[in-house]
Design an enzyme around this catalytic site. Structure first.
Site, mmCIF file in Angstrom:
data_model
loop_
_atom_site.group_PDB
_atom_site.id
_atom_site.type_symbol
_atom_site.label_atom_id
_atom_site.label_comp_id
_atom_site.label_asym_id
_atom_site.label_seq_id
_atom_site.Cartn_x
_atom_site.Cartn_y
_atom_site.Cartn_z
ATOM 1 N N SER A 108 -0.337 16.028 4.908
ATOM 2 C CA SER A 108 -1.338 17.055 4.596
ATOM 3 C C SER A 108 -0.753 18.471 4.535
ATOM 4 C CB SER A 108 -2.501 16.988 5.588
ATOM 5 O OG SER A 108 -3.224 15.799 5.370
ATOM 6 N N LYS A 116 -12.285 10.588 13.726
ATOM 7 C CA LYS A 116 -13.194 10.911 12.621
ATOM 8 C C LYS A 116 -14.678 10.789 13.000
ATOM 9 C CE LYS A 116 -10.129 10.027 8.706
ATOM 10 N NZ LYS A 116 -9.916 9.337 7.439
ATOM 11 N N GLY A 156 -11.414 -5.165 4.807
ATOM 12 C CA GLY A 156 -11.402 -4.276 5.960
ATOM 13 C C GLY A 156 -12.784 -3.730 6.247
ATOM 14 N N ALA A 157 -12.989 -3.346 7.514
ATOM 15 C CA ALA A 157 -14.283 -2.801 7.909
ATOM 16 C C ALA A 157 -14.079 -1.690 8.939
ATOM 17 C CB ALA A 157 -15.167 -3.915 8.468
ATOM 18 N N GLY A 199 -3.100 4.533 -2.841
ATOM 19 C CA GLY A 199 -3.979 5.552 -2.268
ATOM 20 C C GLY A 199 -3.483 6.989 -2.406
ATOM 21 N N GLY A 237 -13.044 2.662 9.531
ATOM 22 C CA GLY A 237 -13.701 3.920 9.178
ATOM 23 C C GLY A 237 -13.733 4.175 7.681
HETATM 24 P P1 NAP Z 1 -9.193 1.587 10.899
HETATM 25 O O1 NAP Z 1 -10.522 2.181 11.154
HETATM 26 O O2 NAP Z 1 -8.210 1.477 12.011
HETATM 27 O O3 NAP Z 1 -9.444 0.096 10.305
HETATM 28 C C1 NAP Z 1 -8.368 -0.795 10.119
HETATM 29 C C2 NAP Z 1 -8.836 -2.041 9.383
HETATM 30 O O4 NAP Z 1 -7.691 -2.894 9.194
HETATM 31 C C3 NAP Z 1 -9.866 -2.886 10.152
HETATM 32 O O5 NAP Z 1 -10.743 -3.507 9.250
HETATM 33 C C4 NAP Z 1 -8.981 -3.940 10.840
HETATM 34 O O6 NAP Z 1 -9.637 -5.156 11.119
HETATM 35 C C5 NAP Z 1 -7.968 -4.175 9.741
HETATM 36 N N1 NAP Z 1 -6.747 -4.761 10.287
HETATM 37 C C6 NAP Z 1 -5.810 -4.138 11.045
HETATM 38 N N2 NAP Z 1 -4.818 -5.011 11.350
HETATM 39 C C7 NAP Z 1 -5.160 -6.205 10.798
HETATM 40 C C8 NAP Z 1 -4.547 -7.492 10.757
HETATM 41 N N3 NAP Z 1 -3.373 -7.730 11.346
HETATM 42 N N4 NAP Z 1 -5.166 -8.482 10.066
HETATM 43 C C9 NAP Z 1 -6.347 -8.260 9.446
HETATM 44 N N5 NAP Z 1 -6.982 -7.065 9.442
HETATM 45 C C10 NAP Z 1 -6.397 -6.049 10.117
HETATM 46 O O7 NAP Z 1 -8.415 2.335 9.730
HETATM 47 P P2 NAP Z 1 -9.023 3.258 8.564
HETATM 48 O O8 NAP Z 1 -9.034 4.661 9.038
HETATM 49 O O9 NAP Z 1 -10.267 2.632 8.057
HETATM 50 O O10 NAP Z 1 -7.851 3.155 7.461
HETATM 51 C C11 NAP Z 1 -7.657 1.947 6.740
HETATM 52 C C12 NAP Z 1 -6.567 2.135 5.703
HETATM 53 O O11 NAP Z 1 -6.920 3.144 4.771
HETATM 54 C C13 NAP Z 1 -5.226 2.554 6.289
HETATM 55 O O12 NAP Z 1 -4.224 1.774 5.679
HETATM 56 C C14 NAP Z 1 -5.060 3.995 5.899
HETATM 57 O O13 NAP Z 1 -3.717 4.338 5.639
HETATM 58 C C15 NAP Z 1 -5.839 4.042 4.599
HETATM 59 N N6 NAP Z 1 -6.359 5.401 4.331
HETATM 60 C C16 NAP Z 1 -5.973 6.020 3.192
HETATM 61 C C17 NAP Z 1 -6.436 7.295 2.913
HETATM 62 C C18 NAP Z 1 -5.994 7.982 1.664
HETATM 63 O O14 NAP Z 1 -6.263 9.178 1.513
HETATM 64 N N7 NAP Z 1 -5.372 7.289 0.742
HETATM 65 C C19 NAP Z 1 -7.300 7.955 3.794
HETATM 66 C C20 NAP Z 1 -7.656 7.300 4.964
HETATM 67 C C21 NAP Z 1 -7.182 6.013 5.225
HETATM 68 P P3 NAP Z 1 -10.491 -5.352 12.484
HETATM 69 O O15 NAP Z 1 -11.808 -4.675 12.236
HETATM 70 O O16 NAP Z 1 -10.605 -6.828 12.608
HETATM 71 O O17 NAP Z 1 -9.691 -4.713 13.585
#
Ligand code: NAP
Length: 292
Positions: free
Chosen positions: A21, A70, A130-131, A250, A133
């Site tokens: 950022s 968040k 995924g589920a 992304g 944030g």
């Molecule tokens: P988060 O809230 O931590 O959620 C993580 C997700 O991944 C949950 O659904 C979790 O499943 C799943 N997961 C983690 N390890 C796993 C595994 N070994 N097997 C299966 N599922 C697994 O993260 P978030 O903030 O939503 O971010 C998610 C992704 O979006 C990240 O990769 C992040 O880099 C990306 N992102 C990108 C941007 C961008 O600007 N491009 C912005 C924000 C985030 P459970 O619910 O079962 O734990």
């Protein structure tokens, strides 16, 4: 030049050490001639309230908020934007007279990225992996932009079910449904999907992993949009590509969520040309290991 008039914006999160950022915001400030600096602030667990109150006392112009705060910063805000309240998460705080107002620029950032890349949502069968944030924000966006159906697959079923229920309640329909990742075959029916990869599986340094590794799954994906940007080509994208689907990462979402935040802080509009210049800088930054 930092002087007595310099305004400060920052990122609140844990960890923040590999954030990209500062690349976005400090370049925008330089190009737009704003006397503004952007710095990361590592906030220890449980100190998010102190961080918000301290940032306001120190006259910060604004903040970004990242994992794991968040949703957790919301009780410390003076106001919250309607859309951010619907999503239940903020990633951008804007200084107002009595405190910070919270916004969510992840969702409009992804929408701007998808429009620029020519990825349509209306009438699509959308699958969200995924589920967490971000998945919640993506599900709301897909519902609002006219997806025909939204299937949320997650390792932990209750989290996917909660998002599907929220989306259905918000939109007054039954478009969204949830299932376990392992049940994808039963749930996908005969349709081909726009798949949005919103898990953290496959992120640097685990670039060899995909959340679903069964090749048959990818036959059903016409477009694979991974929200991960490091590595630039994820395993999920490789599988999708091998099975004839279009792929996106992304990086553009990262770019536009940052640009929208900067526009909120300064009231300025960032041109397409400047956005492209920042994107090139981000790509250079990504050549080194990084994450947000
Ligand atoms: P988060 O809230 O931590 O959620 C993580 C997700 O991944 C949950 O659904 C979790 O499943 C799943 N997961 C983690 N390890 C796993 C595994 N070994 N097997 C299966 N599922 C697994 O993260 P978030 O903030 O939503 O971010 C998610 C992704 O979006 C990240 O990769 C992040 O880099 C990306 N992102 C990108 C941007 C961008 O600007 N491009 C912005 C924000 C985030 P459970 O619910 O079962 O734990």
């Amino acid at each position: 030049m930092i002087d007595g008039y310099t305004r400060v914006c920052g990122l609140i999160g844990s960890p923040v050490e590999h954030t990209l950022s500062p690349v976005i915001h400090n370049l925008l400030a330089r190009r737009l001639g704003d006397n503004l600096v952007y710095v990361p602030f590592h906030v220890p667990d449980g100190k998010e309230g102190d961080a918000i109150n301290g940032a306001f006392a120190l006259n910060l112009l604004g903040c970004n908020v990242t994992v794991p705060y968040k949703s957790r910063v919301i009780p410390y805000l003076d106001q919250i934007d309607q859309e951010a309240a619907r999503i239940g998460a903020v990633n951008t705080l804007v200084r107002t007279e009595n405190g910070f107002k919270g916004y969510n620029t992840d969702m409009p950032g992804l929408y701007r990225a998808m429009r620029q890349e020519g990825v349509g949502i209306e009438g699509e069968h959308v699958l969200i992996l995924g589920a967490g944030g971000v998945a919640r924000a993506v599900a709301v966006l897909m519902a609002e932009k006219g997806a025909e159906r939204i299937l949320i697959l997650n390792r932990t079923l209750p989290k996917a079910q909660a998002i599907a229920e929220e989306v259905n309640a918000l939109t007054g329909g039954r478009k969204a449904c949830a299932a376990l990742l392992t049940d994808y075959k039963r749930e996908m029916g005969g349709n081909r999907f726009l798949a949005i990869q919103a898990t953290s599986v496959g992120m640097f340094p685990h670039g060899k992993e995909a959340v679903i590794e069964e090749e048959a799954f990818y036959d059903r994906i016409h477009t694979g949009y991974d929200l991960i940007f490091n590595p630039a080509v994820t395993r999920f994208m490789q599988f999708t590509d091998l099975h004839g689907g279009k792929t996106y990462n992304g990086a553009k979402m990262l770019l536009f969520q940052g640009i929208i935040a900067y526009e909120l802080w300064t009231g300025k509009t960032v041109s397409e040309q400047l956005a492209q210049e920042v994107y090139v800088k981000l790509m250079e930054g990504l050549a080194a290991p990084a994450a947000v």
